[in-house]
Design an enzyme around this catalytic site. Structure first.
Site, PDB file in Angstrom:
ATOM      1  N   GLY A 249       1.140  51.640   7.866  1.00  0.00           N
ATOM      2  CA  GLY A 249       2.256  51.980   8.752  1.00  0.00           C
ATOM      3  C   GLY A 249       3.587  51.981   8.022  1.00  0.00           C
ATOM      4  CG  ASP A 250       4.773  48.426   6.334  1.00  0.00           C
ATOM      5  OD1 ASP A 250       5.243  48.379   7.481  1.00  0.00           O
ATOM      6  OD2 ASP A 250       4.092  47.509   5.834  1.00  0.00           O
TER       7      ASP A 250
END
Length: 299
Positions: A249-250
């Protein structure tokens, strides 16, 4: 300049142990140390993409110094506030018959130390971008993100990747981008999401509450971007075996920032975001430039 904030970074000690047995001596088959924290992950991927960023946050003790020097050796600029009480945490992640994690506590952050971080934030200028991501340490107030936002000067774009209440509370500051996943989106509105139309509907609700762009990740079903210009973009996933979803996600956030900064095109931004997220998911650590480019060629 892009700035990332990681309030409780860590050294992630990742080990592989064959057939772990509690109460006995076990030996590692494989071990790695990674520089952990959601904001740090964003800075790492930006660095792989050739985009400069500066990592902000707090460090403490010998582990904090190791984290800071390690990031600088990778070419990532840092302006951490060094705190006096405690040490930067070590998170142990063991892969064996089952996966086990033991996460450290982290340092105690005093009010004067928090104000040093706010001083750094206050000096951001028009055209800069600030990424706030991850949870807030227990030693800090629940409205810490809101306190930080109040020190951000006009003209600085904000990207926020945080869970439910933390995210909802900052929408009034009109962040440039937020990135909930489809499960978090459903939890925010206490609904069951069954279709792309549902995702788009509730993403628009978040826009009505203040978000400018809403990127919703949907695991194997790809991602949907509801953009501030009214466009809606959907992107599928890259092909590969998911080994580790930590940091994916990052990586998406970093890819979107880089893609939009390079092209000012929402589809291209989402394409690079998808490639970055997939490349990280297909490997044991965060993706390299070569791995990202391999995924990008599929889209």
């Amino acid at each position: 300049m892009i700035y990332t904030v990681t309030l409780n970074p860590a050294l992630d000690y990742v080990i592989q142990v064959d057939d772990f047995k509690a109460g006995q001596i076990n030996r590692n088959k494989e071990e790695h140390v990674y520089y952990g924290g959601k904001g740090i992950n964003v800075s790492y991927i930006l660095n792989e993409l050739g985009i400069e960023s500066c990592a902000l946050g707090f460090i403490a003790g010998f582990t904090g110094k190791a984290l800071e020097s390690g990031l600088r050796n990778l070419g990532i600029d840092t302006r951490f506030v060094e705190v006096k009480k405690g040490i930067t945490r070590i998170n142990v992640k063991m892969k064996s018959n089952e996966e086990t994690e033991i996460n450290g506590i982290g340092p105690i952050i005093e009010t004067i130390e928090f104000f040093k971080l706010l001083f750094e934030v206050r000096h951001l200028q028009k055209g800069d971008l600030l990424v706030l991501s991850g949870s807030i340490p227990k030693c800090m107030d629940d409205d810490t993100y809101e306190q930080i936002m109040k020190y951000v000067m006009p003209g600085v774009d904000i990207v926020v990747d945080a869970e439910k209440d933390l995210l909802l509370r900052i929408l009034k500051f009109k962040p440039f981008l937020i990135k909930p996943n489809h499960l978090e989106l459903a939890e925010m509105f206490q609904v069951s999401i069954q279709s792309d139309e549902d995702i788009i509907f509730y993403a628009k609700k978040l826009q009505e509450m203040g978000a400018r762009n809403v990127l919703v990740s949907m695991a194997k079903d790809g991602a949907i971007l509801v953009a501030e210009d009214g466009s809606i973009v959907k992107m599928g996933v890259c092909k590969g075996e998911v080994i580790n979803s930590v940091g994916a996600g990052d990586s998406m956030v970093a890819g979107f920032i880089a893609g939009y900064r390079n092209t000012h095109d929402y589809r291209e931004a989402l394409k690079l975001a998808t490639a970055c997220g997939g490349a990280t998911a297909f490997h044991s650590g965060l993706a390299t430039k070569e791995e990202i480019e391999a995924c990008l060629s599929q889209l």
